[in-house]
Enzyme design. Structure first.
Site, PDB file in Angstrom:
ATOM      1  N   LYS A  80      67.745  51.056  21.260  1.00 59.65           N
ATOM      2  CA  LYS A  80      66.351  50.996  21.674  1.00 59.65           C
ATOM      3  C   LYS A  80      65.449  51.197  20.500  1.00 59.65           C
ATOM      4  O   LYS A  80      65.618  52.342  19.798  1.00 59.65           O
ATOM      5  CB  LYS A  80      66.206  51.720  22.909  1.00 59.65           C
ATOM      6  CG  LYS A  80      64.921  51.051  23.630  1.00 59.65           C
ATOM      7  CD  LYS A  80      64.548  52.262  24.932  1.00 59.65           C
ATOM      8  CE  LYS A  80      63.307  51.709  25.655  1.00 59.65           C
ATOM      9  NZ  LYS A  80      63.080  52.432  26.971  1.00 59.65           N
ATOM     10  N   SER A 155      61.883  49.682  30.809  1.00 53.10           N
ATOM     11  CA  SER A 155      61.346  49.391  29.517  1.00 53.10           C
ATOM     12  C   SER A 155      62.496  48.885  28.390  1.00 53.10           C
ATOM     13  O   SER A 155      62.290  48.149  27.561  1.00 53.10           O
ATOM     14  CB  SER A 155      60.541  50.218  28.875  1.00 53.10           C
ATOM     15  OG  SER A 155      61.259  51.545  28.909  1.00 53.10           O
ATOM     16  N   SER A 179      63.920  52.962  33.176  1.00 49.83           N
ATOM     17  CA  SER A 179      63.937  52.082  32.246  1.00 49.83           C
ATOM     18  C   SER A 179      65.429  51.849  31.642  1.00 49.83           C
ATOM     19  O   SER A 179      65.597  50.808  30.878  1.00 49.83           O
ATOM     20  CB  SER A 179      63.254  52.540  30.844  1.00 49.83           C
ATOM     21  OG  SER A 179      61.991  52.504  31.148  1.00 49.83           O
TER      22      SER A 179
HETATM   23  N1  GLN Z   1      58.505  51.675  34.600  1.00 47.43           N
HETATM   24  C1  GLN Z   1      58.259  53.056  34.413  1.00 47.43           C
HETATM   25  C2  GLN Z   1      56.947  53.446  33.590  1.00 47.43           C
HETATM   26  O1  GLN Z   1      56.511  52.345  33.335  1.00 47.43           O
HETATM   27  C3  GLN Z   1      59.403  53.778  33.742  1.00 47.43           C
HETATM   28  C4  GLN Z   1      59.453  53.409  32.216  1.00 47.43           C
HETATM   29  C5  GLN Z   1      60.654  54.247  31.663  1.00 47.43           C
HETATM   30  O2  GLN Z   1      61.508  54.718  32.402  1.00 47.43           O
HETATM   31  N2  GLN Z   1      60.271  54.338  30.387  1.00 47.43           N
HETATM   32  O3  GLN Z   1      56.696  54.465  33.399  1.00 47.43           O
END
Ligand code: GLN
Length: 488
Positions: A80, A155, A179
């Site tokens: 990532k 994400s 994410s």
């Molecule tokens: N969707 C969640 C957020 O927007 C989780 C994102 C993540 O785990 N990085 O914060």
């Protein structure tokens, strides 16, 4: 017959070590798929083709020379793009870091290299990992390999899409509020969020550091175990890592689930959850029962407060963590004639960050400001403590908890992007895990309209072995859930 890219990693790496399969051939097979498929899927921001091939040839030479090789010998891994890789740009999918080339490797990347893995490239994500759909990337969205009109989840959308599409056999994601699990669910792969402190965050570009962990994504449970075994363990450069020795997680696999008690979380199966998801998770529970587990129900009313508490904490930490992007030390800088420092700082941040990141910095700064700190941030932290306690209570009765990973099947690109609250609501099932610091895994458990659905198992701290053992037992009993998208 399984095609080369479908070979489980634990098998491929064995064949490479014994000289039966060349690392160059194995790595090339994934590079060829990237070339053919990623124009549409857009799972990668950066592919390091030549570096990867060079690394693969080095592995092959070592094999020929009879040298001892690591557990991931010649295995390509997609990383990532918020995890630092020396000499390979690490953008966080932001204009702010578009040209940032880290001078060091994250600990997890060092560990991959120490096991002779091959870094294939850096995957697309929501900008600074803020999102649930991989649509906020500065480089444009990733598409779901099961249906190019749908989001891959986020994400870590690029990491999940790459594994699902056979453009990498393994990938790393990060999970602050879901994410890893969300895109694993939407793309039909296995994704694990480790116990807070099991995996080093050194070299992970921070979003909300009290919540996040790096973790593995793979096409099957055994490969997921293998990658976790490689990255887990104490790191002196991250003082929040736990003093546990890295375990060989794969060794726990096998056997039945007799005597295992699994609690279905009532609050996460009700209103707002798509009926197809409820049905798939119930069928998943039925399968575990057939395998010898005992299924009960558990009610955790405090979870009603999980989502607001998560967003207050995550945004507050983000506002503080992202203060470092000032256009002076590194990253994007807006230069203009006659701009004084303060003006330059503000223009840099206005142009360097996208709208979602700005929204969160502003809301987070608000929640932390004098007068509001007690009303928002402190209260949210107290809610997190209550959630941790109520999960600990539940784990006195149950070995594992079960819930959907996502309350709905993968949605259409653009469907929710203009409604931030609707997007935040999608995280309802995943954020309690981060607030409590416990581990959880998403496992493919069904399909709806040709799109994958995921079941989420949650364990007490350091319960990764029971998560993987249960996932593996399910995988053996329901192999039809572990399918490839119809991409070619
Ligand atoms: N969707 C969640 C957020 O927007 C989780 C994102 C993540 O785990 N990085 O914060």
């Amino acid at each position: 017959m399984a095609r080369l890219f479908e070979l489980p990693v634990w098998e491929a790496s064995g064949q490479i070590r014994s000289g039966e399969l060349s690392a160059e051939e194995y790595v090339s097979c994934f590079l060829e798929r990237v070339e053919r498929l990623d124009g549409e899927v857009k799972a990668y921001i950066t592919v390091v083709r030549e570096k990867a091939l060079r690394q693969a040839r080095l592995v092959d030479r070592k094999v020929k020379a009879g040298l001892k090789l690591g557990r991931l010998a010649g295995v390509p891994v997609a990383v990532k793009d918020n995890i630092c890789t020396v000499g390979i740009r690490t953008t966080c999918a932001s204009r702010m870091l578009e040209n940032f080339v880290p001078p060091y490797d994250a600990t997890v990347v060092e560990r991959l290299k120490a096991e002779d893995a091959v870094i294939l490239g850096k995957t697309n994500m929501d900008e600074f990992a803020m999102g649930t759909s991989t649509e906020t990337s500065y480089f444009g969205p990733t598409r779901n390999p099961w249906n190019l009109e749908r989001v891959p989840g986020g994400s870590s959308g690029g990491s999940a899409a790459a594994v699902a599409a056979g453009m990498a056999p393994l990938s790393l994601g990060s999970d602050t509020g879901g994410s890893i699990r969300c895109p694993a669910s939407f793309c039909g792969v296995v994704g694990l969020k480790p116990t807070y402190g099991l995996v080093s965050r050194y070299g992970l570009i921070a979003y909300a550091n009290s919540l996040e962990q790096i973790g593995p994504l793979a096409f099957n449970t055994r490969d997921c175990s293998l990658l976790l075994s490689v990255i887990a363990g104490r790191d002196l450069r991250d003082s929040t890592t736990l003093s546990v020795e890295a375990v060989g997680y794969g060794e726990a696999l096998g056997g039945n689930l007799k005597g295992f008690k699994v609690g279905l979380v009532k609050e996460l199966m009700g209103e707002g959850t798509h009926p197809a998801v409820v049905e798939a998770v119930q069928r998943f529970a039925g399968k575990l029962e057939e395998l010898g587990a005992w299924i009960g129900e558990v009610s955790l009313p405090i979870l009603d407060y999980a989502l607001p508490a998560y967003y207050i904490i995550a945004m507050s930490e983000a506002s503080s963590n992202l203060a470092r992007y000032d256009g002076i030390r590194y990253g994007f800088r807006a230069e203009g004639e006659g701009l004084d420092w303060s003006r330059e700082f503000s223009v840099t941040r206005s142009l360097g960050f996208g709208p979602e990141v700005k929204r969160r910095i502003i809301l987070g700064t608000y929640a932390l400001s004098a007068g509001y700190y007690d009303r928002f941030f402190l209260k949210a932290v107290k809610v997190a403590t209550l959630i941790r306690r109520s999960l600990a209570e539940a784990f006195k009765k149950f070995n594992l908890l079960l819930a959907p990973t996502m309350p709905l099947p993968p949605f259409r690109l653009g469907e929710k992007i203009s409604d931030p609250l609707a997007l935040y609501m999608c995280d309802i099932d995943t954020v309690p895990v981060n607030l409590a610091g416990v581990p959880a895994i998403s496992i493919p458990c069904g399909f709806h309209g040709g799109l994958p659905l995921g079941a989420q198992l949650i364990a007490p701290p350091l319960g990764e072995e029971s998560l993987l053992k249960t996932a593996e037992a399910y995988e053996k009993a329901a192999p039809e859930m572990f399918r490839r998208p119809p991409l070619g």
